[in-house]
Design a protein around this motif. Sequence first.
Motif, PDB file in Angstrom:
ATOM      1  N   LEU A 129       0.854  -1.186   0.000  1.00 47.84           N
ATOM      2  CA  LEU A 129       0.000   0.000   0.000  1.00 47.84           C
ATOM      3  C   LEU A 129       0.886   1.230   0.000  1.00 47.84           C
ATOM      4  CD1 LEU A 129      -2.523  -1.007   2.825  1.00 47.84           C
ATOM      5  CD2 LEU A 129      -2.799  -1.329   0.369  1.00 47.84           C
ATOM      6  N   ASP A 130       0.322   2.374  -0.347  1.00 48.00           N
ATOM      7  CA  ASP A 130       1.049   3.639  -0.304  1.00 48.00           C
ATOM      8  C   ASP A 130       1.417   3.934   1.144  1.00 48.00           C
ATOM      9  OD1 ASP A 130       2.134   6.106  -0.773  1.00 48.00           O
ATOM     10  OD2 ASP A 130       0.252   7.051  -1.365  1.00 48.00           O
ATOM     11  N   ALA A 131       2.697   4.140   1.419  1.00 52.43           N
ATOM     12  CA  ALA A 131       3.181   4.317   2.790  1.00 52.43           C
ATOM     13  C   ALA A 131       2.643   5.595   3.434  1.00 52.43           C
ATOM     14  CB  ALA A 131       4.704   4.326   2.819  1.00 52.43           C
ATOM     15  N   GLU A 132       2.334   6.621   2.639  1.00 55.29           N
ATOM     16  CA  GLU A 132       1.846   7.878   3.193  1.00 55.29           C
ATOM     17  C   GLU A 132       0.434   7.758   3.759  1.00 55.29           C
ATOM     18  OE1 GLU A 132       2.158  10.844   0.198  1.00 55.29           O
ATOM     19  OE2 GLU A 132       4.299  10.548  -0.076  1.00 55.29           O
ATOM     20  N   THR A 133      -0.390   6.930   3.131  1.00 56.51           N
ATOM     21  CA  THR A 133      -1.784   6.814   3.551  1.00 56.51           C
ATOM     22  C   THR A 133      -2.101   5.494   4.233  1.00 56.51           C
ATOM     23  OG1 THR A 133      -2.415   5.948   1.388  1.00 56.51           O
ATOM     24  CG2 THR A 133      -2.579   8.339   1.719  1.00 56.51           C
ATOM     25  N   ALA A 134      -1.173   4.553   4.226  1.00 56.28           N
ATOM     26  CA  ALA A 134      -1.439   3.219   4.772  1.00 56.28           C
ATOM     27  C   ALA A 134      -1.345   3.213   6.291  1.00 56.28           C
ATOM     28  CB  ALA A 134      -0.444   2.220   4.202  1.00 56.28           C
ATOM     29  N   PRO A 135      -2.340   2.633   6.936  1.00 56.67           N
ATOM     30  CA  PRO A 135      -2.247   2.478   8.386  1.00 56.67           C
ATOM     31  C   PRO A 135      -1.350   1.284   8.714  1.00 56.67           C
ATOM     32  CG  PRO A 135      -4.287   1.532   7.596  1.00 56.67           C
ATOM     33  CD  PRO A 135      -3.617   2.167   6.407  1.00 56.67           C
TER      34      PRO A 135
ATOM     35  N   GLU B 218       9.484   0.353   1.870  1.00 52.41           N
ATOM     36  CA  GLU B 218      10.552   0.520   0.891  1.00 52.41           C
ATOM     37  C   GLU B 218      10.021   1.322  -0.293  1.00 52.41           C
ATOM     38  OE1 GLU B 218      13.197  -2.324  -2.006  1.00 52.41           O
ATOM     39  OE2 GLU B 218      12.590  -3.096  -0.065  1.00 52.41           O
ATOM     40  N   ASP B 219      10.740   2.331  -0.706  1.00 54.75           N
ATOM     41  CA  ASP B 219      10.395   3.169  -1.855  1.00 54.75           C
ATOM     42  C   ASP B 219       8.978   3.740  -1.769  1.00 54.75           C
ATOM     43  OD1 ASP B 219      12.888   2.713  -3.007  1.00 54.75           O
ATOM     44  OD2 ASP B 219      12.196   0.932  -4.076  1.00 54.75           O
ATOM     45  N   GLY B 220       8.568   4.158  -0.579  1.00 52.54           N
ATOM     46  CA  GLY B 220       7.253   4.757  -0.412  1.00 52.54           C
ATOM     47  C   GLY B 220       6.099   3.777  -0.394  1.00 52.54           C
ATOM     48  N   GLU B 221       6.407   2.481  -0.317  1.00 53.44           N
ATOM     49  CA  GLU B 221       5.372   1.449  -0.274  1.00 53.44           C
ATOM     50  C   GLU B 221       5.491   0.673   1.026  1.00 53.44           C
ATOM     51  OE1 GLU B 221       5.614  -1.086  -3.665  1.00 53.44           O
ATOM     52  OE2 GLU B 221       5.439   0.549  -5.092  1.00 53.44           O
ATOM     53  N   MET B 222       4.371   0.487   1.698  1.00 57.97           N
ATOM     54  CA  MET B 222       4.334  -0.324   2.916  1.00 57.97           C
ATOM     55  C   MET B 222       3.986  -1.747   2.512  1.00 57.97           C
ATOM     56  SD  MET B 222       4.915   0.104   6.021  1.00 57.97           S
ATOM     57  CE  MET B 222       4.796  -0.879   7.465  1.00 57.97           C
ATOM     58  N   ARG B 223       4.804  -2.681   2.930  1.00 53.96           N
ATOM     59  CA  ARG B 223       4.648  -4.077   2.530  1.00 53.96           C
ATOM     60  C   ARG B 223       3.938  -4.864   3.635  1.00 53.96           C
ATOM     61  NH1 ARG B 223       8.502  -7.482  -0.709  1.00 53.96           N
ATOM     62  NH2 ARG B 223       7.925  -9.610  -0.195  1.00 53.96           N
ATOM     63  N   TYR B 224       2.950  -5.660   3.249  1.00 55.25           N
ATOM     64  CA  TYR B 224       2.187  -6.514   4.163  1.00 55.25           C
ATOM     65  C   TYR B 224       2.271  -7.945   3.665  1.00 55.25           C
ATOM     66  CZ  TYR B 224       0.208  -2.116   5.699  1.00 55.25           C
ATOM     67  OH  TYR B 224       0.050  -0.845   6.173  1.00 55.25           O
ATOM     68  N   GLU B 225       2.393  -8.874   4.596  1.00 55.04           N
ATOM     69  CA  GLU B 225       2.438 -10.291   4.231  1.00 55.04           C
ATOM     70  C   GLU B 225       1.289 -11.024   4.882  1.00 55.04           C
ATOM     71  OE1 GLU B 225       6.230 -12.067   4.829  1.00 55.04           O
ATOM     72  OE2 GLU B 225       7.224 -10.650   3.501  1.00 55.04           O
ATOM     73  N   PHE B 226       0.817 -12.066   4.189  1.00 54.74           N
ATOM     74  CA  PHE B 226      -0.290 -12.866   4.691  1.00 54.74           C
ATOM     75  C   PHE B 226       0.215 -13.894   5.689  1.00 54.74           C
ATOM     76  CE2 PHE B 226      -2.017 -12.250   0.208  1.00 54.74           C
ATOM     77  CZ  PHE B 226      -2.780 -11.171   0.564  1.00 54.74           C
ATOM     78  N   LYS B 227      -0.466 -13.981   6.818  1.00 57.01           N
ATOM     79  CA  LYS B 227      -0.285 -15.113   7.717  1.00 57.01           C
ATOM     80  C   LYS B 227      -1.297 -16.188   7.330  1.00 57.01           C
ATOM     81  CE  LYS B 227       0.926 -14.245  12.063  1.00 57.01           C
ATOM     82  NZ  LYS B 227       0.726 -13.802  13.460  1.00 57.01           N
TER      83      LYS B 227
END
Length: 117
Positions: free
Chosen positions: A48-54, A80-89
């Motif tokens: 998601l966009d790191a600026e707006t992502a919770p 990384e590079d303005g993107e927030m990374r999320y992984e699935f459990k």
Amino acid sequence: MTTYFSAEVQAGIDAARKKALKQRHRLRVEADGRSIRVLRYWEDGFTLDAETAPQLRGLVDLYDGSKHLYQCLVIATDEEDGEMRYEFKRSTPAMDRAPVDFYQEDGAPVALIEQQV
């Protein structure tokens, strides 16, 4: 040969890249009553966009337009590079009906109509 850009030009390039990623995907995540557009999606997670992502952690719903695709348990891993990374459990496909706990034969009647006396 190496190319260097000024900070303003690099910021403009990054903003244009994020805008293109947002327009390309119809995927979105819904959590806590908020709907956030997915930038990138792969088998094990999304960004998601790191600026707006919770700071998402827990249960979220993944949609493609209005179609509910998955119910996911996620954790935020890194930025990384303005993107927030999320992984699935856990990622469970969404169903339009409740699963049954008994065997259903093919061609079995859906309902029985009783005769009135």
